[in-house]
Design a protein around this motif. Structure first.
Motif, PDB file in Angstrom:
ATOM      1  N   GLU A 220      12.016   2.595   4.253  1.00  0.00           N
ATOM      2  CA  GLU A 220      11.055   2.466   5.342  1.00  0.00           C
ATOM      3  C   GLU A 220      10.558   3.833   5.769  1.00  0.00           C
ATOM      4  O   GLU A 220      11.336   4.795   5.834  1.00  0.00           O
TER       5      GLU A 220
ATOM      6  N   LYS B 283       6.101   2.698  14.711  1.00  0.00           N
ATOM      7  CA  LYS B 283       5.576   1.908  13.601  1.00  0.00           C
ATOM      8  C   LYS B 283       6.484   2.034  12.390  1.00  0.00           C
ATOM      9  O   LYS B 283       6.874   3.133  12.007  1.00  0.00           O
ATOM     10  N   ARG B 284       6.839   0.922  11.762  1.00  0.00           N
ATOM     11  CA  ARG B 284       7.672   0.904  10.565  1.00  0.00           C
ATOM     12  C   ARG B 284       6.837   0.412   9.384  1.00  0.00           C
ATOM     13  O   ARG B 284       6.257  -0.674   9.445  1.00  0.00           O
ATOM     14  N   ILE B 285       6.799   1.214   8.336  1.00  0.00           N
ATOM     15  CA  ILE B 285       5.987   0.885   7.164  1.00  0.00           C
ATOM     16  C   ILE B 285       6.920   0.676   5.976  1.00  0.00           C
ATOM     17  O   ILE B 285       7.627   1.611   5.565  1.00  0.00           O
TER      18      ILE B 285
ATOM     19  N   SER C 147       0.812  -1.216   0.000  1.00  0.00           N
ATOM     20  CA  SER C 147       0.000   0.000   0.000  1.00  0.00           C
ATOM     21  C   SER C 147       0.842   1.260   0.000  1.00  0.00           C
ATOM     22  O   SER C 147       0.341   2.342  -0.276  1.00  0.00           O
ATOM     23  N   VAL C 148       2.157   1.196   0.337  1.00  0.00           N
ATOM     24  CA  VAL C 148       3.062   2.350   0.347  1.00  0.00           C
ATOM     25  C   VAL C 148       4.228   2.053  -0.592  1.00  0.00           C
ATOM     26  O   VAL C 148       4.852   0.986  -0.486  1.00  0.00           O
TER      27      VAL C 148
ATOM     28  N   LEU D 193      -0.361   7.374   6.239  1.00  0.00           N
ATOM     29  CA  LEU D 193       0.950   7.829   6.688  1.00  0.00           C
ATOM     30  C   LEU D 193       0.835   8.771   7.881  1.00  0.00           C
ATOM     31  O   LEU D 193       1.821   9.009   8.576  1.00  0.00           O
TER      32      LEU D 193
END
Length: 559
Positions: free
Chosen positions: A90, A96-98, A27-28, A48
């Motif tokens: 990242e 939180k890590r996306i 999604s990112v 985000l």
């Protein structure tokens, strides 16, 4: 049973939804996924969140923190860190890590420089890959730095910048050396704020040779034109094989020094490139346009000898172009440039590119007025000359007018009285203030003593040998004052005419001829016409009482 079926249906719908998300990818995502250090990229996606602080909101490339330029809930704009390796991206929001995909680092590479030799002040193109799509801000003092090009250690700002080619103009103070591309990058400080000192990613280096600029002067003219190549590094003297050509035709070399080359446009020259051949290499240093002289008319179309006539037109070139110095005013070698009237060479007064003024010579004949330009045809090695030719331009017909006297009056008069002479073909009056003597300019430049003498005068009215003041002079009428002079001679009897009051009234015009070798000039010759006999009357003299001492305003001579 119904409850069980409902539960199975819900599980099936959840599995379909999860499968759809996985098929669509993460999604990112970072966009683009490839770039150079310092380039700006965008991370797009949902969830985000808002920006809180540089410590709470962070982005890393392969573990290296990136400088955040903009943070929105669905898009983040960052600069790729200078030391980042290829690897995962990242987004960190608090704890939180996306994941945002993988980013591949590429580096600038120059594959060629076109041309590889160039004069300062001209542009070159750097061909290659991964230069980035922009040079960045134009202000070199910006905190983010500016992408630039280094030429021989000198920083040069580009004119155009694309990912695969860059155009730069080489400044006048640049020197030969290696060319490299520098991509600037700004990384965040440990607390995430801006910024550490600007870092540069430097491309491979390629050599560029700068050659001295050459100025060609002039860049157009007729055959025979003196052309000078100004520059440096030509060599102290001309070596075998060294040459200058115009449109593929070698020119006659008159002078060759380290900083100047003097040549003459050959007889067969054509419009085209000016090529300097030196040391076995050919170099195009400019373009020269060869013009054909063209005359549009002669004015006046008829006049007596000594008259000044003008030939109008274009592309006559300069007069003194056969010399060997870089500057026309330093020599007066006119070569075979000349004007003929009825086949007789005329005396040149002024010669410009669009007009030529000449004095009608004493021996001129009625006939065509022809402008002639000399031009060499050198040997193959540029030495002079296999042939020296003439380019002729006919300007029109000219009639040499012979003055004629019809009448004059009065036949006698006192001092300062006006006498009128009528007739035809008198021509124009030449003032004594005009530079009527040939060679004055040349003599002054050479620091010669100038002696005018009778050569100042061209048109005269004489009363028994004494020059009069001319009040007006037209082609059909002359008015002059009776000159003040002694009416009786002095000296021993028989040696002087005791009566000078009566004698011939004369008008005359003077001119020269060129010498047989074309140089100027023979002694002045006069065309003399006797108008008639004139008597100066005893009128207009001072009253005899003027000299008496008993006048009230006379000086006292008794003391």
């Amino acid at each position: 049973m119904n409850v069980l079926m409902s539960l199975l249906g819900s599980l099936l719908l959840s599995w379909v939804a999860i499968s759809h998300v996985e098929a669509a990818g993460p999604s990112v995502q970072v966009q683009p996924a490839t770039g150079v250090p310092g380039s700006t990229v965008t991370i797009v996606g949902k969830g985000l969140g808002p920006f809180k602080s540089t410590q709470f909101n962070r982005v890393t490339f392969g573990g290296y923190a990136a400088l955040i330029q903009r943070w929105d809930p669905d898009a983040i704009e960052v600069r790729v860190p200078s030391k980042a390796p290829s690897g995962p991206v990242e987004v960190i929001v608090g704890k939180k890590r996306i994941p945002a995909g993988t980013f591949t680092l590429v580096y600038p590479k120059i594959t060629s420089i076109q041309p590889s030799e160039i004069e300062p002040g001209h542009s070159v193109e750097l061909i290659g890959e991964h230069f980035g799509f922009t040079a960045g801000p134009r202000d070199p003092n910006t905190m983010f730095g500016v992408n630039d090009v280094v030429v021989g250690g000198l920083v040069v700002r580009p004119r155009r910048w694309k990912d695969d080619r860059i155009e730069v103009e080489i400044p006048a103070n640049a020197t030969s050396g290696d060319v490299a591309i520098r991509l600037s990058s700004s990384d965040p400080l440990p607390d995430g704020s801006c910024c550490t000192p600007v870092q540069h990613t430097i491309s491979n280096r390629m050599p560029l040779t700068l050659i001295p600029s050459v100025r060609v002067d002039p860049v157009s003219g007729p055959v025979g034109t003196k052309v000078v190549l100004f520059g440096q590094g030509f060599g102290a003297e001309r070596e075998p094989g060294d040459a200058v050509s115009f449109g593929g035709h070698p020119a006659a070399v008159a002078q060759w020094t380290d900083r100047a080359i003097v040549v003459h446009i050959p007889l067969n020259a054509e419009t085209g490139p000016v090529v300097l051949s030196r040391g076995g290499k050919d170099r195009t240093v400019g373009t020269f346009t060869v013009h054909t002289p063209k005359a549009t008319g002669v004015a006046p179309a008829g006049a007596p000898i000594g008259a000044l006539i003008r030939i109008s037109g274009e592309h006559f070139g300069a007069y003194s172009e056969s010399g060997t110095t870089p500057y026309n005013y330093m020599d007066f070698n006119t070569g075979k440039n000349r004007v003929e009237i009825g086949g007789v060479p005329a005396v040149i007064y002024r010669w410009h590119d669009d007009r030529i003024d000449v004095w009608v010579p004493f021996s001129a004949k009625s006939g065509p007025v022809v402008v002639k330009r000399g031009a060499p045809k050198p040997s193959a090695d540029g030495s002079c000359c296999v042939e020296t030719g003439i380019v002729t331009t006919e300007a029109g017909a000219f009639t040499v007018v012979v003055p004629a006297i019809e009448s004059f009056s009065p036949k006698s008069a006192g001092l300062d009285d006006v006498v009128t002479i009528k007739g035809s073909g008198f021509g124009a009056f030449i003032k004594t203030t005009e530079a009527t003597q040939p060679g004055l300019g040349e003599g002054a430049f050479k620091r010669n003593q100038i002696e005018l003498g009778e050569n100042v005068s061209r048109t005269e009215v004489l009363f028994n040998g004494i020059g009069a003041i001319v009040l007006s002079w037209t082609d059909q009428e002359i008015k002059a004052r009776v000159p003040r002079r002694h009416l009786f001679g002095v000296g021993k009897p028989g040696q002087f005419d005791t009566d000078l009051s009566t004698g011939p009234l004369i008008i005359r015009r003077g001119s020269w001829d060129l010498l047989p070798d074309g140089a100027c000039c023979t002694p002045k010759k006069w065309l003399t016409l006797e108008v008639g006999t004139f008597t100066i009357e005893a009128k207009g003299l001072p009253d005899p009482s003027y000299y008496e001492t008993n006048r009230s305003d006379a000086a006292d001579t008794t003391q």
